[in-house]
Motif scaffolding. Structure first.
Motif, PDB file in Angstrom:
ATOM      1  N   GLN A   1      -4.671  12.669   2.360  1.00  0.00           N
ATOM      2  CA  GLN A   1      -3.871  12.278   1.201  1.00  0.00           C
ATOM      3  C   GLN A   1      -2.435  11.973   1.603  1.00  0.00           C
ATOM      4  O   GLN A   1      -1.850  10.956   1.181  1.00  0.00           O
ATOM      5  CB  GLN A   1      -3.908  13.418   0.164  1.00  0.00           C
ATOM      6  CG  GLN A   1      -3.307  13.074  -1.180  1.00  0.00           C
ATOM      7  CD  GLN A   1      -3.452  14.238  -2.147  1.00  0.00           C
ATOM      8  OE1 GLN A   1      -3.046  15.358  -1.848  1.00  0.00           O
ATOM      9  NE2 GLN A   1      -4.049  13.990  -3.299  1.00  0.00           N
TER      10      GLN A   1
ATOM     11  N   ILE B   1       1.144   3.903   2.354  1.00  0.00           N
ATOM     12  CA  ILE B   1       1.473   3.061   1.194  1.00  0.00           C
ATOM     13  C   ILE B   1       2.984   2.903   1.055  1.00  0.00           C
ATOM     14  O   ILE B   1       3.491   1.822   0.782  1.00  0.00           O
ATOM     15  CB  ILE B   1       0.868   3.676  -0.088  1.00  0.00           C
ATOM     16  CG1 ILE B   1      -0.662   3.646  -0.025  1.00  0.00           C
ATOM     17  CG2 ILE B   1       1.361   2.947  -1.328  1.00  0.00           C
ATOM     18  CD1 ILE B   1      -1.329   4.396  -1.162  1.00  0.00           C
TER      19      ILE B   1
ATOM     20  N   HIS C   1       1.232  11.551  -3.433  1.00  0.00           N
ATOM     21  CA  HIS C   1       0.174  10.554  -3.260  1.00  0.00           C
ATOM     22  C   HIS C   1      -0.080   9.800  -4.562  1.00  0.00           C
ATOM     23  O   HIS C   1      -0.162   8.561  -4.572  1.00  0.00           O
ATOM     24  CB  HIS C   1      -1.108  11.251  -2.797  1.00  0.00           C
ATOM     25  CG  HIS C   1      -2.280  10.329  -2.708  1.00  0.00           C
ATOM     26  ND1 HIS C   1      -2.453   9.429  -1.682  1.00  0.00           N
ATOM     27  CD2 HIS C   1      -3.349  10.153  -3.550  1.00  0.00           C
ATOM     28  CE1 HIS C   1      -3.567   8.744  -1.877  1.00  0.00           C
ATOM     29  NE2 HIS C   1      -4.134   9.169  -2.996  1.00  0.00           N
TER      30      HIS C   1
ATOM     31  N   SER D   1      -5.732   0.487  -5.982  1.00  0.00           N
ATOM     32  CA  SER D   1      -4.344   0.173  -6.292  1.00  0.00           C
ATOM     33  C   SER D   1      -3.928  -1.204  -5.840  1.00  0.00           C
ATOM     34  O   SER D   1      -2.807  -1.638  -6.123  1.00  0.00           O
ATOM     35  CB  SER D   1      -3.429   1.208  -5.637  1.00  0.00           C
ATOM     36  OG  SER D   1      -3.450   1.067  -4.222  1.00  0.00           O
TER      37      SER D   1
ATOM     38  N   HIS E   1      -4.265  -2.267  -2.496  1.00  0.00           N
ATOM     39  CA  HIS E   1      -4.126  -2.302  -1.043  1.00  0.00           C
ATOM     40  C   HIS E   1      -5.481  -2.567  -0.404  1.00  0.00           C
ATOM     41  O   HIS E   1      -6.499  -1.985  -0.806  1.00  0.00           O
ATOM     42  CB  HIS E   1      -3.579  -0.977  -0.521  1.00  0.00           C
ATOM     43  CG  HIS E   1      -2.094  -0.897  -0.521  1.00  0.00           C
ATOM     44  ND1 HIS E   1      -1.313  -1.395   0.485  1.00  0.00           N
ATOM     45  CD2 HIS E   1      -1.236  -0.397  -1.440  1.00  0.00           C
ATOM     46  CE1 HIS E   1      -0.035  -1.178   0.210  1.00  0.00           C
ATOM     47  NE2 HIS E   1       0.028  -0.578  -0.972  1.00  0.00           N
TER      48      HIS E   1
ATOM     49  N   LEU F   1      -2.264   8.658   3.724  1.00  0.00           N
ATOM     50  CA  LEU F   1      -2.336   7.454   2.885  1.00  0.00           C
ATOM     51  C   LEU F   1      -1.048   7.275   2.091  1.00  0.00           C
ATOM     52  O   LEU F   1      -0.577   6.137   1.892  1.00  0.00           O
ATOM     53  CB  LEU F   1      -3.538   7.546   1.948  1.00  0.00           C
ATOM     54  CG  LEU F   1      -4.913   7.537   2.629  1.00  0.00           C
ATOM     55  CD1 LEU F   1      -6.010   7.778   1.605  1.00  0.00           C
ATOM     56  CD2 LEU F   1      -5.140   6.220   3.355  1.00  0.00           C
ATOM     57  N   THR F   2      -0.465   8.366   1.632  1.00  0.00           N
ATOM     58  CA  THR F   2       0.802   8.260   0.886  1.00  0.00           C
ATOM     59  C   THR F   2       1.891   7.643   1.757  1.00  0.00           C
ATOM     60  O   THR F   2       2.624   6.733   1.326  1.00  0.00           O
ATOM     61  CB  THR F   2       1.242   9.650   0.410  1.00  0.00           C
ATOM     62  OG1 THR F   2       0.228  10.195  -0.434  1.00  0.00           O
ATOM     63  CG2 THR F   2       2.549   9.577  -0.361  1.00  0.00           C
TER      64      THR F   2
ATOM     65  N   VAL G   1       0.453   5.757  -5.272  1.00  0.00           N
ATOM     66  CA  VAL G   1      -0.632   4.874  -5.708  1.00  0.00           C
ATOM     67  C   VAL G   1      -0.279   4.201  -7.034  1.00  0.00           C
ATOM     68  O   VAL G   1      -0.458   2.994  -7.215  1.00  0.00           O
ATOM     69  CB  VAL G   1      -1.948   5.668  -5.821  1.00  0.00           C
ATOM     70  CG1 VAL G   1      -3.038   4.812  -6.457  1.00  0.00           C
ATOM     71  CG2 VAL G   1      -2.396   6.155  -4.450  1.00  0.00           C
TER      72      VAL G   1
ATOM     73  N   VAL H   1      -6.853   4.320  -3.160  1.00  0.00           N
ATOM     74  CA  VAL H   1      -5.870   3.413  -2.573  1.00  0.00           C
ATOM     75  C   VAL H   1      -6.351   1.971  -2.675  1.00  0.00           C
ATOM     76  O   VAL H   1      -5.575   1.050  -2.971  1.00  0.00           O
ATOM     77  CB  VAL H   1      -5.606   3.806  -1.107  1.00  0.00           C
ATOM     78  CG1 VAL H   1      -4.700   2.787  -0.432  1.00  0.00           C
ATOM     79  CG2 VAL H   1      -4.988   5.190  -1.028  1.00  0.00           C
ATOM     80  N   ARG H   2      -7.634   1.754  -2.436  1.00  0.00           N
ATOM     81  CA  ARG H   2      -8.185   0.400  -2.532  1.00  0.00           C
ATOM     82  C   ARG H   2      -8.059  -0.134  -3.948  1.00  0.00           C
ATOM     83  O   ARG H   2      -7.769  -1.328  -4.173  1.00  0.00           O
ATOM     84  CB  ARG H   2      -9.633   0.414  -2.063  1.00  0.00           C
ATOM     85  CG  ARG H   2     -10.269  -0.966  -1.948  1.00  0.00           C
ATOM     86  CD  ARG H   2     -11.663  -0.859  -1.373  1.00  0.00           C
ATOM     87  NE  ARG H   2     -11.637  -0.605   0.070  1.00  0.00           N
ATOM     88  CZ  ARG H   2     -12.340   0.335   0.673  1.00  0.00           C
ATOM     89  NH1 ARG H   2     -13.087   1.159  -0.060  1.00  0.00           N
ATOM     90  NH2 ARG H   2     -12.278   0.486   1.976  1.00  0.00           N
TER      91      ARG H   2
ATOM     92  N   SER I   1      -5.543   7.063 -12.211  1.00  0.00           N
ATOM     93  CA  SER I   1      -4.803   7.738 -11.134  1.00  0.00           C
ATOM     94  C   SER I   1      -3.932   8.857 -11.694  1.00  0.00           C
ATOM     95  O   SER I   1      -3.868   9.950 -11.122  1.00  0.00           O
ATOM     96  CB  SER I   1      -3.945   6.723 -10.377  1.00  0.00           C
ATOM     97  OG  SER I   1      -4.747   5.725  -9.779  1.00  0.00           O
TER      98      SER I   1
ATOM     99  N   VAL J   1      -7.981  -1.788   2.334  1.00  0.00           N
ATOM    100  CA  VAL J   1      -8.252  -0.639   3.191  1.00  0.00           C
ATOM    101  C   VAL J   1      -9.497  -0.935   3.999  1.00  0.00           C
ATOM    102  O   VAL J   1     -10.551  -1.269   3.439  1.00  0.00           O
ATOM    103  CB  VAL J   1      -8.445   0.652   2.378  1.00  0.00           C
ATOM    104  CG1 VAL J   1      -8.727   1.821   3.319  1.00  0.00           C
ATOM    105  CG2 VAL J   1      -7.235   0.940   1.525  1.00  0.00           C
TER     106      VAL J   1
END
Length: 413
Positions: A318, A325, A223, A290, A292, A321-322, A227, A287-288, A256, A294
């Motif tokens: 996790q 992405i 993950h 990074s 992306h 989301l990985t 990210v 994630v947001r 991160s 969301v």
């Protein structure tokens, strides 16, 4: 080439003891034949052979109890046929009786049990024949009848004592020892089986712990790297005249990486029963950050989860989301939904990126990964707490989408 010498073969247990007993019987029997006045039809040489054969029978009580019993019967008939009186060394018949009860096969055990009354009957018929049962003088019939009856009672008494002392008791002792040894062996086997089962369970627990550790490390590192990779790629498209945004992106990457390092230390420190601080919202915000987009939706009243369930929920989201992405389109938002009801339902959907080399559907890539990784890892985590996983690609208007849904209980059972 010289071969190492073979180790000396060891005699079976009790062989030396049985041989010594047989030798003792042979020596005592030879002495008795030589010095006692035994009236019989057999010569001294034949009597010595008789004693030696009896000694062989006694020496066979442990290794060949069936042979010992067969020799005993053969010698008994030979003794009766030649009118040989009972010898003192024949008291060792108790050893044969014990050996048949302790070491004999089932057939030998049954045959030896039947031999006890049979030998007694043989003694009565043999040594009772001299009582002149049919020649009772009529002149003094009452006197001779009483004498005959008294002699028969005396003979039966001696036979009963002989059979009990030398045959029945040793045979019963042998059977008792046989049963006790068998029970002890069965108990030892049960203890050994239980010990092996405990070792197998401990080994299974160790392997499960290793697999759980591998899944945790995979989820954390996978993950975080996904990210960080997304953040680094987004930094490539920043304008050169905007160093402030570039610094913010680098700071986000550092954050991160630092969080990933803390999670790895957390996992390796055997504190995996508690999820990292921040919970599920931290994953979404990471994630947001990074780059992306969301879209996060939470329905129902959130509630605290027990440590084990919280860890599973964190690791499952996790991994969701990985994958989103890694395989989703960057210009399309990720949809994250959390439904709090009797169960917690977590759903992540993304538009599948089919451009370039990513033409293989995500379902085909991740349904059968290495053990403990990807979708299989999520499925195992959920099943361990009574949850379940659904993986479903969807096609409709526009680009195809891929949705992963997880259900897990909100309270420990």
């Amino acid at each position: 080439m010289q071969h190492p010498p073979e180790p000396p073969r060891r005699l079976p247990a009790g062989t030396v003891q049985a041989v010594l007993v047989g030798l003792a019987v042979a020596v005592l029997g030879t002495w008795e034949v030589g010095f006692a006045d035994i009236r019989t039809q057999m010569s001294d040489r034949d009597q010595i052979l008789f004693v030696c054969a009896f000694a062989v029978a006694v020496a066979s009580y442990r290794l060949r109890p069936s042979l010992a019993l067969g020799l005993l019967w053969a010698l008994a008939f030979l003794q009766v046929w030649n009118g040989v009186p009972l010898l003192l060394v024949e008291l060792s018949v108790a050893v044969i009786a014990f050996g048949c009860g302790r070491y004999g096969s089932v057939a030998t055990l049954v045959a030896s049990a039947a031999s006890v009354p049979a030998i007694g009957l043989l003694l009565v018929l043999t040594y009772g024949a001299g009582l002149e049962l049919l020649e009772v003088p009529s002149a003094n019939e009452a006197y001779y009848s009483a004498l005959w009856a008294g002699s028969l009672r005396s003979l039966l008494t001696r036979v009963l004592l002989f059979g009990t002392a030398l045959l029945i008791v040793p045979w019963l002792v042998g059977v008792l020892v046989r049963v006790l040894r068998r029970e002890a062996r069965t108990r030892a086997e049960q203890i050994e089986t239980a010990r092996e089962r405990d070792q197998a369970e401990e080994l299974a627990e160790v392997k499960e712990g290793q697999a759980r550790l591998a899944r945790d490390v995979h989820d954390v590192v996978g993950h975080s790297l996904a990210v960080i990779l997304a953040q680094a790629e987004s930094a490539q498209y920043l304008p050169d005249d905007d160093p402030a945004r570039l610094k913010d992106t680098l700071a986000t990457i550092a954050t991160s990486a630092r969080t990933s390092l803390q999670d790895v230390r957390h996992v390796l420190g055997a504190t995996g029963d508690r999820p990292p601080s921040g919970g599920l919202d931290t994953l979404v915000e990471g994630v947001r950050a990074s780059g992306h987009e969301v879209i996060s939706t939470e329905i129902g009243e959130p509630r605290p989860l027990p440590p084990e369930l919280a860890t599973v929920a964190y690791r499952v989201l996790q991994e969701m989301l990985t994958n989103a992405i890694r395989h989703g389109r960057r210009d399309e938002p990720l949809h994250v939904e959390r439904h709090w009801q009797d169960e917690l339902r977590i759903e992540v959907s993304n538009v599948v990126d089919t451009a370039g080399v990513e033409t293989v559907p995500i379902a085909a890539r991740d349904v059968a990964p290495a053990p403990g990784n990807g979708l299989e890892g999520m499925r195992r985590r959920l099943e361990s707490v009574g949850g379940r996983l659904d993986v479903r690609p969807r096609s409709g208007a526009g680009f195809p989408t891929f949705t992963v849904t997880a259900w897990l209980p909100t309270s420990a059972t």
